[in-house]
Motif scaffolding. Sequence first.
Motif, mmCIF file in Angstrom:
data_model
loop_
_atom_site.group_PDB
_atom_site.id
_atom_site.type_symbol
_atom_site.label_atom_id
_atom_site.label_comp_id
_atom_site.label_asym_id
_atom_site.label_seq_id
_atom_site.Cartn_x
_atom_site.Cartn_y
_atom_site.Cartn_z
ATOM 1 N N UNK A 1 0.131 0.925 -4.203
ATOM 2 C CA UNK A 1 -0.699 -0.072 -5.060
ATOM 3 C C UNK A 1 -1.771 -0.356 -3.895
ATOM 4 N N UNK A 2 -3.100 -0.136 -4.327
ATOM 5 C CA UNK A 2 -4.093 -0.606 -3.418
ATOM 6 C C UNK A 2 -4.150 -2.079 -3.276
ATOM 7 N N UNK A 3 -4.408 -2.782 -2.139
ATOM 8 C CA UNK A 3 -4.298 -4.112 -1.698
ATOM 9 C C UNK A 3 -5.910 -4.510 -1.123
ATOM 10 N N UNK A 4 -6.369 -5.472 -1.390
ATOM 11 C CA UNK A 4 -7.633 -5.981 -0.799
ATOM 12 C C UNK A 4 -7.231 -7.440 -0.410
ATOM 13 N N UNK B 1 0.189 4.017 5.519
ATOM 14 C CA UNK B 1 -0.222 4.988 4.452
ATOM 15 C C UNK B 1 -1.127 3.786 3.635
ATOM 16 N N UNK C 1 -7.350 4.720 -4.130
ATOM 17 C CA UNK C 1 -8.288 3.756 -4.813
ATOM 18 C C UNK C 1 -7.857 3.651 -6.286
ATOM 19 N N UNK C 2 -8.482 2.466 -6.657
ATOM 20 C CA UNK C 2 -8.403 2.425 -8.326
ATOM 21 C C UNK C 2 -9.475 2.986 -8.910
ATOM 22 N N UNK D 1 -12.653 -6.975 -5.148
ATOM 23 C CA UNK D 1 -12.159 -6.000 -6.286
ATOM 24 C C UNK D 1 -12.816 -4.794 -6.311
ATOM 25 N N UNK E 1 -3.848 -5.107 -6.244
ATOM 26 C CA UNK E 1 -3.605 -6.358 -5.322
ATOM 27 C C UNK E 1 -4.576 -7.178 -4.716
ATOM 28 N N UNK F 1 -2.555 -0.534 -10.890
ATOM 29 C CA UNK F 1 -2.445 -1.935 -10.607
ATOM 30 C C UNK F 1 -3.162 -1.934 -9.259
ATOM 31 N N UNK G 1 0.797 -1.233 0.139
ATOM 32 C CA UNK G 1 0.037 0.003 0.027
ATOM 33 C C UNK G 1 0.936 1.358 -0.052
ATOM 34 N N UNK H 1 -4.130 -3.627 7.507
ATOM 35 C CA UNK H 1 -4.891 -3.857 6.182
ATOM 36 C C UNK H 1 -6.546 -3.460 6.437
ATOM 37 N N UNK H 2 -6.985 -2.304 5.836
ATOM 38 C CA UNK H 2 -8.178 -2.031 5.832
ATOM 39 C C UNK H 2 -9.189 -2.416 4.714
ATOM 40 N N UNK H 3 -8.758 -2.988 3.576
ATOM 41 C CA UNK H 3 -9.664 -3.403 2.518
ATOM 42 C C UNK H 3 -9.539 -5.026 2.634
ATOM 43 N N UNK I 1 -11.259 -2.095 -4.202
ATOM 44 C CA UNK I 1 -10.316 -1.657 -4.579
ATOM 45 C C UNK I 1 -10.452 -0.282 -5.071
ATOM 46 N N UNK I 2 -11.822 0.212 -5.456
ATOM 47 C CA UNK I 2 -12.330 1.430 -5.960
ATOM 48 C C UNK I 2 -12.790 2.266 -5.049
ATOM 49 N N UNK I 3 -12.743 1.786 -3.877
ATOM 50 C CA UNK I 3 -13.154 2.728 -2.749
ATOM 51 C C UNK I 3 -12.103 3.062 -1.736
ATOM 52 N N UNK I 4 -12.503 4.258 -0.977
ATOM 53 C CA UNK I 4 -11.416 4.637 0.114
ATOM 54 C C UNK I 4 -11.703 3.750 1.320
ATOM 55 N N UNK J 1 -3.018 3.562 0.001
ATOM 56 C CA UNK J 1 -2.934 4.148 -1.389
ATOM 57 C C UNK J 1 -4.218 4.489 -1.837
#
Lengths: 75, 340
Positions: free
Chosen positions: A7-10, B212, B216-217, A59, B335, B333, A3, A24-26, A62-65, B214
Motif C-alpha cells: 500500500x503506498x503511503x504518503x 520495499x 503508486x496508485x 495525495x 494511506x 488503497x 509499503x 519513507x520517501x513520499x 501517491x500517483x508517483x514513484x 509499493x
Amino acid sequence: MIEEAGFPVVQITTMPIVAQSVGIRRLVVGGGIPHPLGNPVLTPEEERIFRDQLVQKALDQLLTSPTGQVDGNTT
Amino acid sequence: MRVVYYVNQFFGGIGSEDRADAPLQVRPGAIGPAQALRVVEPRTEVVATVIAGDNWVNTDLGPRIDTITNTILSYAPDVVLAGPAFGAGRYGVAVGALVSELGRHGVVAVGAMDRNNPAVSIYRREAYLIDSGTSPKRMGDSVAAMWKLARALAQGEDIGDAETWGYIGRGYRVSVRHDQPGAVRVVNMLLRKLAGEPFASEIPWRESETFLQSPPLKDLRQATIVLVTDGGIVPCGNPDHIEGSMATKIVRYPLSVATCLDVNHGGYDVRFARENPYRVLPLDSLLRLQEAEMIGQVYPFWFTTAGNATPVERAKMFAQSVVDELNQIPGSVGVLLTST
C-alpha cells in the motif's frame, strides 16, 4: 511496513529527516510540528485552503514513484 | 577547559511544550545539566549554556543548526556538550545535528541520548553520542561519561571501543591487540557453542533493513484513502485510553464519531490541535475531496495513536494491525499518514 504490504503511503510531517531515516520517501513538509496541517497565523479560511492544498499535494504523490525528493513548503 | 553546553527549552528552564518554539538564547555559566558537570569536574569552566526550543530547531533544521553553531563558535570552546536528550525525538535530532556540525568545524563535541532515539540512526556515524538510556535519573552518570569522552578527544587520546566509553557504536572498526590469534579464539568460541555455553561474537551482526516501496496508485478517483495519524487525535474522552507516551496501541474509529475530537499526546503542545483537530487530522480536506469526486472514497475509519517515545518494535506491531485491515479493503488503497 505498510509499503511493504503493497500500500503506498504518503506522510505529512514537519520533521522530514526522521521520516527519511526510516525509509519513507513520499513526504510533504507540514506547516509546523504541533500543527502539520494548519497554521494558526492564517485566517480560518486561508488555513482551510492551506490544508486542502497540502492534502492534495500529498495525495498526488501517491500517483508517483518516489524519487527521494522532499516536497517542501515555505509557509 | 572552556565548555559550552547545549540544552533544549525544557532542560534550559525556559518552559515545557508551550515554549518549544523558543528561539536560540545564551545564558552565561552553567544551567540545568551543565550544573551536573560542575559536580563531576569542579575545575571546568562552563562559559555559556546555549538553549533553543525543540520546535524552533526542527522546523528549519539546517539553517537553525548553523545559527546555533556560529553562536557556539563565538565562545571559542575547547569542548561542547549537548543533551542528554534521552528518548525525546526532536531534542535528539537537535543534539545529533549540532554535534555533527560542530565536528565538521573541528570542534570537539559530545552528545547523549537513548540508543533507541530516532536521531541515533541519522547521526551515530558522525557524532559521538553517549547512551543515556531513557530515564533522567541517570543524568549525572551520562554527563560524567560525556565529559570523560570529550576530555579524552580534546586531549587527542585514542578513543577505543564504544562499550568501554559508553558511547553508541558508530559503525567503525577499531584495531585492538589480542593475546591469542584469531584461529585460537574462533576455535574456542566454537567449542563453547558446541558445549552449549554462552559465547559472544567479536563482530556484532546488524540486520540491514531494506525498504520495499509499493507501486503508486493509478487513479485517485478509483482509490480508497485511509487516514492514519500519530498525533493522538482521539474521540472526546479518549475512550480506549491511548497513552500519551509510549502508547501500547493504535485504534481505529469510525468517521461518524469525529464530530467531537480531542487530542491525547504527551510529546507536543496540543493547544493548536485542540483548537482545531483538523490541523493534525485533515478529515475536512479529505471529505471535501471526496465530495468533489477527486478521490474514490475516504475509508470510513481513521487510525490513531500517540507517536511519542514509541519503540520501533511496537511501531511495527501498529503497522501490522493497520495492514491486516487494509488487506480487507477491496480495490486500490492509499494511506495518508500525518505526524506531529
